[in-house]
Design a protein around this motif. Structure first.
Motif, PDB file in Angstrom:
ATOM      1  N   TYR A 269       0.853  -1.131  -0.071  1.00 27.51           N
ATOM      2  CA  TYR A 269       0.002   0.090   0.032  1.00 27.51           C
ATOM      3  C   TYR A 269       0.868   1.305  -0.142  1.00 27.51           C
ATOM      4  N   THR A 270       2.048   1.278   0.655  1.00 24.59           N
ATOM      5  CA  THR A 270       2.995   2.543   0.703  1.00 24.59           C
ATOM      6  C   THR A 270       3.514   2.623  -0.381  1.00 24.59           C
ATOM      7  N   ASN A 271       3.893   1.641  -1.134  1.00 30.55           N
ATOM      8  CA  ASN A 271       4.509   1.631  -2.432  1.00 30.55           C
ATOM      9  C   ASN A 271       3.422   2.212  -3.543  1.00 30.55           C
ATOM     10  N   ALA A 272       2.132   1.860  -3.453  1.00 30.96           N
ATOM     11  CA  ALA A 272       1.221   2.206  -4.235  1.00 30.96           C
ATOM     12  C   ALA A 272       0.739   3.578  -4.111  1.00 30.96           C
ATOM     13  N   ILE A 273       0.760   4.091  -2.906  1.00 29.30           N
ATOM     14  CA  ILE A 273       0.622   5.594  -2.723  1.00 29.30           C
ATOM     15  C   ILE A 273       1.712   6.444  -3.231  1.00 29.30           C
ATOM     16  N   GLU A 274       2.936   5.800  -3.264  1.00 29.16           N
ATOM     17  CA  GLU A 274       4.401   6.537  -4.048  1.00 29.16           C
ATOM     18  C   GLU A 274       3.884   6.616  -5.579  1.00 29.16           C
ATOM     19  N   PHE A 275       3.621   5.573  -6.030  1.00 27.22           N
ATOM     20  CA  PHE A 275       3.406   5.486  -7.596  1.00 27.22           C
ATOM     21  C   PHE A 275       2.315   6.458  -7.893  1.00 27.22           C
ATOM     22  N   ALA A 276       1.074   6.395  -6.973  1.00 26.58           N
ATOM     23  CA  ALA A 276       0.130   7.395  -7.327  1.00 26.58           C
ATOM     24  C   ALA A 276       0.441   8.857  -7.110  1.00 26.58           C
ATOM     25  N   GLU A 277       1.390   9.119  -6.325  1.00 25.08           N
ATOM     26  CA  GLU A 277       1.998  10.660  -6.313  1.00 25.08           C
ATOM     27  C   GLU A 277       2.742  10.895  -7.367  1.00 25.08           C
ATOM     28  N   LYS A 278       3.626   9.903  -8.029  1.00 25.96           N
ATOM     29  CA  LYS A 278       4.070  10.303  -9.111  1.00 25.96           C
ATOM     30  C   LYS A 278       3.372  10.519 -10.268  1.00 25.96           C
ATOM     31  N   ALA A 279       2.262   9.737 -10.336  1.00 28.89           N
ATOM     32  CA  ALA A 279       1.262  10.080 -11.635  1.00 28.89           C
ATOM     33  C   ALA A 279       0.318  11.107 -11.424  1.00 28.89           C
ATOM     34  N   GLN A 280       0.294  11.838  -9.912  1.00 28.39           N
ATOM     35  CA  GLN A 280      -0.584  12.583  -9.740  1.00 28.39           C
ATOM     36  C   GLN A 280      -2.170  12.168  -9.581  1.00 28.39           C
ATOM     37  N   ASP A 281      -2.262  10.865  -9.244  1.00 25.83           N
ATOM     38  CA  ASP A 281      -3.501  10.358  -9.146  1.00 25.83           C
ATOM     39  C   ASP A 281      -4.138  10.548  -7.753  1.00 25.83           C
ATOM     40  N   PHE A 282      -4.861  11.521  -7.644  1.00 30.01           N
ATOM     41  CA  PHE A 282      -5.313  11.909  -6.398  1.00 30.01           C
ATOM     42  C   PHE A 282      -6.401  10.954  -5.620  1.00 30.01           C
ATOM     43  N   ILE A 283      -7.256  10.528  -6.737  1.00 33.90           N
ATOM     44  CA  ILE A 283      -8.219   9.455  -6.288  1.00 33.90           C
ATOM     45  C   ILE A 283      -7.623   8.276  -5.795  1.00 33.90           C
ATOM     46  N   GLY A 284      -6.507   7.972  -6.458  1.00 30.42           N
ATOM     47  CA  GLY A 284      -5.762   6.674  -6.134  1.00 30.42           C
ATOM     48  C   GLY A 284      -4.908   7.044  -4.884  1.00 30.42           C
ATOM     49  N   ILE A 285      -4.567   7.972  -4.597  1.00 26.62           N
ATOM     50  CA  ILE A 285      -3.871   8.475  -3.252  1.00 26.62           C
ATOM     51  C   ILE A 285      -4.886   8.320  -2.008  1.00 26.62           C
ATOM     52  N   GLU A 286      -6.086   8.788  -2.250  1.00 25.10           N
ATOM     53  CA  GLU A 286      -7.030   8.721  -1.095  1.00 25.10           C
ATOM     54  C   GLU A 286      -7.496   7.276  -0.986  1.00 25.10           C
ATOM     55  N   ASP A 287      -7.730   6.397  -2.211  1.00 27.44           N
ATOM     56  CA  ASP A 287      -8.117   5.120  -1.925  1.00 27.44           C
ATOM     57  C   ASP A 287      -6.846   4.229  -1.133  1.00 27.44           C
ATOM     58  N   PHE A 288      -5.778   4.562  -1.632  1.00 29.67           N
ATOM     59  CA  PHE A 288      -4.685   3.454  -1.150  1.00 29.67           C
ATOM     60  C   PHE A 288      -4.370   3.815   0.175  1.00 29.67           C
ATOM     61  N   ALA A 289      -4.512   5.046   0.622  1.00 33.00           N
ATOM     62  CA  ALA A 289      -4.146   5.708   1.948  1.00 33.00           C
ATOM     63  C   ALA A 289      -5.220   5.250   2.882  1.00 33.00           C
ATOM     64  N   ARG A 290      -6.387   4.811   2.420  1.00 33.77           N
ATOM     65  CA  ARG A 290      -7.491   4.308   3.243  1.00 33.77           C
ATOM     66  C   ARG A 290      -7.038   3.142   3.619  1.00 33.77           C
ATOM     67  N   ASN A 291      -6.551   2.298   2.484  1.00 32.04           N
ATOM     68  CA  ASN A 291      -6.514   0.996   2.842  1.00 32.04           C
ATOM     69  C   ASN A 291      -5.264   0.601   3.769  1.00 32.04           C
ATOM     70  N   LEU A 292      -4.284   1.636   3.511  1.00 33.98           N
ATOM     71  CA  LEU A 292      -3.192   1.516   4.754  1.00 33.98           C
ATOM     72  C   LEU A 292      -3.602   1.854   5.891  1.00 33.98           C
ATOM     73  N   ASN A 293      -4.376   2.673   6.033  1.00 26.37           N
ATOM     74  CA  ASN A 293      -4.728   3.245   7.498  1.00 26.37           C
ATOM     75  C   ASN A 293      -5.413   1.976   8.033  1.00 26.37           C
ATOM     76  N   ARG A 294      -6.351   1.270   7.279  1.00 28.09           N
ATOM     77  CA  ARG A 294      -7.148   0.080   7.825  1.00 28.09           C
ATOM     78  C   ARG A 294      -6.192  -0.934   8.205  1.00 28.09           C
ATOM     79  N   VAL A 295      -5.023  -1.105   7.692  1.00 28.45           N
ATOM     80  CA  VAL A 295      -4.237  -2.321   8.101  1.00 28.45           C
ATOM     81  C   VAL A 295      -3.282  -1.729   9.275  1.00 28.45           C
ATOM     82  N   GLN A 296      -2.769  -0.602   9.321  1.00 31.18           N
ATOM     83  CA  GLN A 296      -1.823  -0.285  10.331  1.00 31.18           C
ATOM     84  C   GLN A 296      -2.311  -0.110  11.870  1.00 31.18           C
TER      85      GLN A 296
END
Length: 296
Positions: A269-296
């Motif tokens: 999930y952390t790596n997914a957020i990094e790639f989403a940030e590179k692509a400026q995929d703001f919806i992806g950043i939000e979705d992936f961060a939600r998944n990361l926060n759920r697991v942590q």
């Protein structure tokens, strides 16, 4: 202000010289409110004023390419604002106008694709399917997967959208047929002009992985996803590839979270957020961060 209009006209957004000065000023105003100082409501006001002027003062016909261009800008504005049904109604009008003309350089296919995409977003899948199938038929009257010379950006995007409809409806046999056929064509013809197909190859692998995951074939899903991730990462720096890599890493995170491998899921999930940030995929950043926060 007039100097600003001069700069926009000559360096950013040339307007049709056959139009009156007032109409051209309105079109430049719409450009400013769309791209430089975004305000969708003000942009719509400028576009509607421009449309009224070109029809009443400049005496253009409703099916004139310039009028259709303005109508499409209105459609894009509705889409930007989230007024999807208004966008659908306007795009349908444009398609009708285009179909009345003997030659429109394939523009009707572009509009049909947009209608298909909009109908998917409002969850009217049967209507979306009709527009996308029609668009594909416009490309060819033969089997669509036997002639790789047909492939271009529109063809790929339309076929991908059609396959996604079948996947959303759980018509997996249909979806797999389209995705596998499209993947074969992409692999046979890796580059068209300056359009690189590697990212699309990664995206289709991602979709195949998602389908196999949905039907419970997890090992096959992992294989497709890993292959897609390898392709996407090897082409990092391309926005589409970086966005695809983020989506695949997130999907892999979901798989490993389901298996109870939380540490690995967190890393993915952390790596997914990094790639989403590179692509400026703001919806992806939000979705992936939600998944990361759920697991942590």
């Amino acid at each position: 202000w007039r100097g600003y209009h001069f700069y926009i006209e000559h360096f950013l957004h040339p307007t049709p010289t056959k139009l009156s000065r007032t109409a051209r000023d309105c079109l430049r105003g719409a450009y400013v409110r769309t791209n430089l100082s975004p305000d969708s409501h003000m942009a719509e006001i400028y576009l509607r004023q421009a449309l009224q002027i070109v029809l009443e003062k400049d005496k253009l016909e409703i099916n004139d390419p310039i009028v259709i261009d303005i109508l499409q800008l209105l459609c894009d504005n509705f889409d930007w604002r989230g007024s999807l049904h208004d966008a659908i109604m306007q795009y349908k009008q444009i398609l009708e106008l285009l179909l009345q003309q003997p030659q429109n350089e394939g523009r009707e296919i572009e509009i049909a694709k947009k209608l298909g995409d909009l109908y998917i977003r409002v969850k009217e899948y049967n209507t979306a399917e009709k527009y996308l199938v029609w668009a594909i038929v416009e490309f060819t009257s033969t089997s669509i997967f036997t002639n790789s010379s047909l492939i271009n950006k529109d063809f790929i995007a339309i076929t991908d959208l059609l396959a996604s409809i079948y996947a959303k409806q759980r018509k997996y046999d249909y979806a797999l047929t389209f995705y596998l056929g499209l993947l074969k064509m992409i692999q046979e013809k890796q580059k068209i002009d300056d359009f690189t197909l590697k990212c699309w190859e990664a995206i289709i692998n991602c979709h195949l992985g998602e389908i196999f995951y949905d039907i419970g074939k997890y090992d096959e899903a992992l294989g497709w996803l890993q292959k897609g991730l390898s392709i996407a990462k090897s082409n990092s720096g391309n926005k589409d590839c970086d966005e695809c890599a983020g989506v695949i890493l997130n999907n892999l995170g979901l798989i490993h979270e389901r298996k109870g491998n939380n540490e690995l899921a967190i890393s993915l999930y952390t790596n997914a957020i990094e790639f989403a940030e590179k692509a400026q995929d703001f919806i992806g950043i939000e979705d992936f961060a939600r998944n990361l926060n759920r697991v942590q």
